[in-house]
Design a protein around this motif. Structure first.
Motif, short mmCIF file in Angstrom:
data_model
loop_
_atom_site.label_atom_id
_atom_site.label_comp_id
_atom_site.label_asym_id
_atom_site.label_seq_id
_atom_site.Cartn_x
_atom_site.Cartn_y
_atom_site.Cartn_z
N SER A 81 -6.85 -23.27 -9.28
CA SER A 81 -6.52 -21.88 -9.55
C SER A 81 -5.16 -21.47 -9.00
CB SER A 81 -7.60 -20.95 -8.98
OG SER A 81 -7.62 -21.03 -7.55
N THR A 85 0.09 -20.95 -12.09
CA THR A 85 -0.53 -19.64 -12.29
C THR A 85 0.18 -18.80 -13.35
OG1 THR A 85 0.75 -18.81 -10.41
CG2 THR A 85 -1.51 -19.54 -9.97
N ALA A 86 1.50 -18.83 -13.38
CA ALA A 86 2.23 -18.04 -14.38
C ALA A 86 1.92 -18.51 -15.79
CB ALA A 86 3.74 -18.13 -14.10
N LYS A 88 -0.80 -20.04 -16.76
CA LYS A 88 -2.19 -19.70 -17.09
C LYS A 88 -2.32 -18.23 -17.50
CE LYS A 88 -4.16 -23.30 -14.19
NZ LYS A 88 -4.83 -23.65 -12.92
N GLN A 89 -1.58 -17.36 -16.82
CA GLN A 89 -1.62 -15.95 -17.18
C GLN A 89 -1.08 -15.72 -18.59
OE1 GLN A 89 -2.97 -13.29 -15.54
NE2 GLN A 89 -3.82 -14.88 -14.20
N ALA A 92 -3.62 -16.96 -21.08
CA ALA A 92 -4.74 -16.03 -21.16
C ALA A 92 -4.41 -14.84 -22.06
CB ALA A 92 -5.12 -15.55 -19.75
N LEU A 93 -3.21 -14.30 -21.93
CA LEU A 93 -2.80 -13.16 -22.76
C LEU A 93 -2.73 -13.54 -24.24
CD1 LEU A 93 -0.03 -11.65 -20.46
CD2 LEU A 93 -2.26 -10.63 -20.99
N THR A 112 -8.16 -22.20 -16.03
CA THR A 112 -7.44 -21.49 -17.09
C THR A 112 -8.38 -20.59 -17.88
OG1 THR A 112 -5.96 -23.41 -17.26
CG2 THR A 112 -5.79 -21.75 -18.98
N ALA A 115 -8.99 -17.60 -15.77
CA ALA A 115 -7.86 -16.67 -15.87
C ALA A 115 -7.98 -15.83 -17.14
CB ALA A 115 -6.55 -17.44 -15.86
N ASP A 118 -10.64 -13.13 -16.67
CA ASP A 118 -10.14 -12.03 -15.84
C ASP A 118 -9.50 -10.92 -16.66
OD1 ASP A 118 -10.91 -12.82 -13.28
OD2 ASP A 118 -9.14 -14.09 -13.02
N ILE A 119 -8.76 -11.31 -17.72
CA ILE A 119 -8.01 -10.30 -18.48
C ILE A 119 -8.66 -9.97 -19.83
CG2 ILE A 119 -5.86 -10.97 -17.38
CD1 ILE A 119 -6.25 -11.81 -21.03
N ASP A 217 -2.18 -25.72 -19.82
CA ASP A 217 -0.75 -25.68 -19.55
C ASP A 217 -0.14 -27.05 -19.86
OD1 ASP A 217 -0.23 -27.26 -16.88
OD2 ASP A 217 -2.02 -26.06 -16.49
#
Length: 262
Positions: A81, A85-86, A88-89, A92-93, A112, A115, A118-119, A217
């Motif tokens: 996790s 991280t960037a 994965k974010q 996710a978007l 992932t 992540a 989460d959003i 990723d």
């Protein structure tokens, strides 16, 4: 790309330089491709790869080589996790855009996919099926979400369940798509993860979904886990970042997979 005729003598140092350049550019190389481009035998290139591997420049596999160790270890979700991280974010978007009104989807385990959970915002309502305890808790706290948590033996590294009980929970399930993570995407081995048990459950979940979406990723390309989830052709969509080598992207797209760069 260089092409050397058979009449031109090329030194070992020049071959090694060319091999390193192609690895940096493409993320992997094939022995026969390099041999053809340099006008030498496959045996010569295999010898070069052995030398470069002894210098920790690359890792050899059957008929090819990559700049990173292809075989991955089973790492806990907590450790994963905090990596990439960037990326994965962003992934996710991009995955959120695939969610439809009143959708029903499976969210597999992994950092992932977590992540993404989460959003994730439902469009009207959404039914979520998951083997991940962490993802189930995240989604249960959101409005307009119904969660089906699969049962089975808990696996500590991924905080998810697996095994026959988990697979049995899929009998009455039908979903539009599944979002999965992975530990490796390799042109020869396909999509893989660290354990056979996880691969088996992921494959079973894929069978009850219309589409399979891989969230990975770019560090996952050219790597291999122990458990094989499926071939490249079994995947419908891969969402990744811009670090994916162009040559790998082209070959995956040739296999009919849609790649989304987040």
């Amino acid at each position: 790309m260089y092409y050397i005729t058979l009449q031109v003598m090329i030194s070992i140092a020049e071959r090694h330089k060319f091999i390193k350049e192609q690895l940096a550019k493409n993320g992997f190389i094939r022995v026969q491709d390099i041999a053809d481009q340099l006008g030498v035998t496959g045996a010569t290139i295999r010898k070069d790869l052995r030398i470069l591997e002894s210098q920790n420049v690359l890792y050899r596999t059957h008929g090819s080589a990559s700049p990173v160790k292809p075989h991955v270890m089973d790492v806990s979700i907590h450790e994963k996790s905090i990596q990439h991280t960037a990326e994965k974010q962003a992934i996710a978007l991009a995955a959120q855009k695939l969610i439809q009104p009143d959708d029903a989807v499976i969210l597999a385990s992994g950092s992932t996919v977590t992540a993404f959970a989460d959003i994730l915002k439902p469009v009207d309502t959404i039914n979520i099926v998951t083997p991940s305890v962490g993802i189930a808790v995240i989604m249960n706290e959101k409005d307009n979400v119904k969660v089906l948590l699969l049962g089975g033996e808990m696996y500590k590294n991924s905080l998810s369940v697996r095994g026959g009980y988990a697979e049995a929970g899929l009998i009455n399930v039908s979903c539009s798509k599944i979002f999965i993570g992975c530990d490796g995407i390799d042109l020869a081995s396909g999509v893989t993860c660290a354990t056979i048990e996880e691969a088996r459950l992921t494959n079973a979940m894929m069978k009850v979904c219309s589409q399979t979406v891989v969230l990975a990723d770019s560090s996952k390309f050219g790597r291999r886990g122990f458990g094989r989830i499926g071939s490249i052709e079994d995947i419908d969509i891969i969402i990744t970042d811009s670090g994916i080598p162009d040559s790998i992207r082209e070959k995956i797209e040739e296999a009919g997979v849609h790649i989304i760069i987040a």
